[in-house]
Scaffold this motif. Structure first.
Motif, PDB file in Angstrom:
ATOM      1  N   PRO A  41       0.812  -1.227   0.000  1.00 13.13           N
ATOM      2  CA  PRO A  41       0.000   0.000   0.000  1.00 13.13           C
ATOM      3  C   PRO A  41       0.843   1.275   0.000  1.00 13.13           C
ATOM      4  O   PRO A  41       2.009   1.255   0.399  1.00 13.13           O
ATOM      5  CB  PRO A  41      -0.800  -0.115   1.297  1.00 13.13           C
ATOM      6  N   GLN A  42       0.234   2.366  -0.455  1.00 17.55           N
ATOM      7  CA  GLN A  42       0.889   3.670  -0.394  1.00 17.55           C
ATOM      8  C   GLN A  42       1.052   4.062   1.069  1.00 17.55           C
ATOM      9  O   GLN A  42       0.232   3.711   1.909  1.00 17.55           O
ATOM     10  CB  GLN A  42       0.056   4.727  -1.124  1.00 17.55           C
ATOM     11  N   CYS A  43       2.104   4.781   1.368  1.00 15.87           N
ATOM     12  CA  CYS A  43       2.360   5.197   2.743  1.00 15.87           C
ATOM     13  C   CYS A  43       1.245   6.104   3.255  1.00 15.87           C
ATOM     14  O   CYS A  43       0.554   6.766   2.485  1.00 15.87           O
ATOM     15  CB  CYS A  43       3.704   5.919   2.833  1.00 15.87           C
ATOM     16  N   VAL A  65       7.156  -3.596  -9.242  1.00 12.21           N
ATOM     17  CA  VAL A  65       6.434  -3.872 -10.477  1.00 12.21           C
ATOM     18  C   VAL A  65       7.018  -3.057 -11.626  1.00 12.21           C
ATOM     19  O   VAL A  65       7.081  -3.531 -12.753  1.00 12.21           O
ATOM     20  CB  VAL A  65       4.924  -3.583 -10.300  1.00 12.21           C
ATOM     21  N   ALA A  66       7.448  -1.840 -11.357  1.00 14.09           N
ATOM     22  CA  ALA A  66       8.002  -0.977 -12.398  1.00 14.09           C
ATOM     23  C   ALA A  66       9.254  -0.281 -11.885  1.00 14.09           C
ATOM     24  O   ALA A  66       9.442  -0.122 -10.676  1.00 14.09           O
ATOM     25  CB  ALA A  66       6.960   0.058 -12.816  1.00 14.09           C
ATOM     26  N   ASN A  67      10.098   0.126 -12.810  1.00 13.42           N
ATOM     27  CA  ASN A  67      11.302   0.884 -12.427  1.00 13.42           C
ATOM     28  C   ASN A  67      10.902   2.182 -11.755  1.00 13.42           C
ATOM     29  O   ASN A  67       9.874   2.763 -12.073  1.00 13.42           O
ATOM     30  CB  ASN A  67      12.158   1.188 -13.656  1.00 13.42           C
ATOM     31  N   GLU A  70       9.747   3.239  -5.106  1.00 11.05           N
ATOM     32  CA  GLU A  70      10.453   3.492  -3.849  1.00 11.05           C
ATOM     33  C   GLU A  70       9.627   2.937  -2.703  1.00 11.05           C
ATOM     34  O   GLU A  70       8.468   3.291  -2.539  1.00 11.05           O
ATOM     35  CB  GLU A  70      10.662   4.991  -3.643  1.00 11.05           C
ATOM     36  N   VAL A  71      10.241   2.071  -1.923  1.00  6.48           N
ATOM     37  CA  VAL A  71       9.568   1.424  -0.797  1.00  6.48           C
ATOM     38  C   VAL A  71      10.214   1.892   0.499  1.00  6.48           C
ATOM     39  O   VAL A  71      11.439   1.953   0.601  1.00  6.48           O
ATOM     40  CB  VAL A  71       9.681  -0.116  -0.904  1.00  6.48           C
ATOM     41  N   CYS A  84       5.801   0.220   3.135  1.00  6.09           N
ATOM     42  CA  CYS A  84       4.764   0.911   2.368  1.00  6.09           C
ATOM     43  C   CYS A  84       5.445   1.569   1.170  1.00  6.09           C
ATOM     44  O   CYS A  84       6.656   1.713   1.131  1.00  6.09           O
ATOM     45  CB  CYS A  84       4.020   1.925   3.225  1.00  6.09           C
ATOM     46  N   MET A  85       4.647   1.961   0.169  1.00  4.63           N
ATOM     47  CA  MET A  85       5.154   2.556  -1.057  1.00  4.63           C
ATOM     48  C   MET A  85       5.240   4.072  -0.937  1.00  4.63           C
ATOM     49  O   MET A  85       4.291   4.715  -0.519  1.00  4.63           O
ATOM     50  CB  MET A  85       4.230   2.239  -2.236  1.00  4.63           C
ATOM     51  N   ILE A  86       6.382   4.641  -1.297  1.00  6.77           N
ATOM     52  CA  ILE A  86       6.520   6.086  -1.397  1.00  6.77           C
ATOM     53  C   ILE A  86       6.057   6.496  -2.797  1.00  6.77           C
ATOM     54  O   ILE A  86       5.202   7.364  -2.940  1.00  6.77           O
ATOM     55  CB  ILE A  86       7.977   6.519  -1.146  1.00  6.77           C
TER      56      ILE A  86
END
Length: 93
Positions: A41-43, A65-67, A70-71, A84-86
C-alpha cells in the motif's frame, strides 16, 4: 496376413502398456500452495512518516512492479519488518 495382424496387435498392446507405465506427466500432486501476492500500500500520513498504512513483510520478498518504485521499510528491534510505497508499485510474496 493373419500373422501380421497378430504381431501388430501384440506390438500395440505392449507399446501401450510401456507408455502408460511412464507416468505421463499429469497434474501437480504437490501440496505446497502457491504464494499469495499482495500489493504494497501507499504510505500513510506524514505525521506518522507513512507507517499507518504499512504492512508486515517479515520473511517475505518485496518485488517492484516498475522501475522507479520506492519502498519505505521499517526494521524493528524484535526482528519484524513493515513496508509501504513512497512512489510506484510493488508486490509482496
Amino acid at each position: 496376413m493373419k500373422s501380421i495382424m497378430m504381431k501388430q496387435t501384440i506390438f500395440a498392446i505392449t507399446a501401450g502398456l510401456l507408455l502408460s507405465a511412464c507416468g505421463g506427466g499429469g497434474g501437480d500432486d504437490s501440496t505446497t500452495p502457491l504464494p499469495t501476492v499482495v500489493k504494497v500500500p501507499q504510505c500513510g500520513t506524514t505525521t506518522d512518516l507513512g507507517m499507518s498504512n504499512a504492512i508486515d513483510v517479515t520473511e517475505k520478498t518485496i518485488k517492484k512492479v516498475a522501475n522507479g518504485a520506492e519502498v519505505r521499510i521499517w526494521h524493528t528491534p524484535d526482528g519484524t519488518k513493515s513496508a509501504c510505497m513512497i512512489t510506484g508499485e510493488a508486490t509482496v510474496i
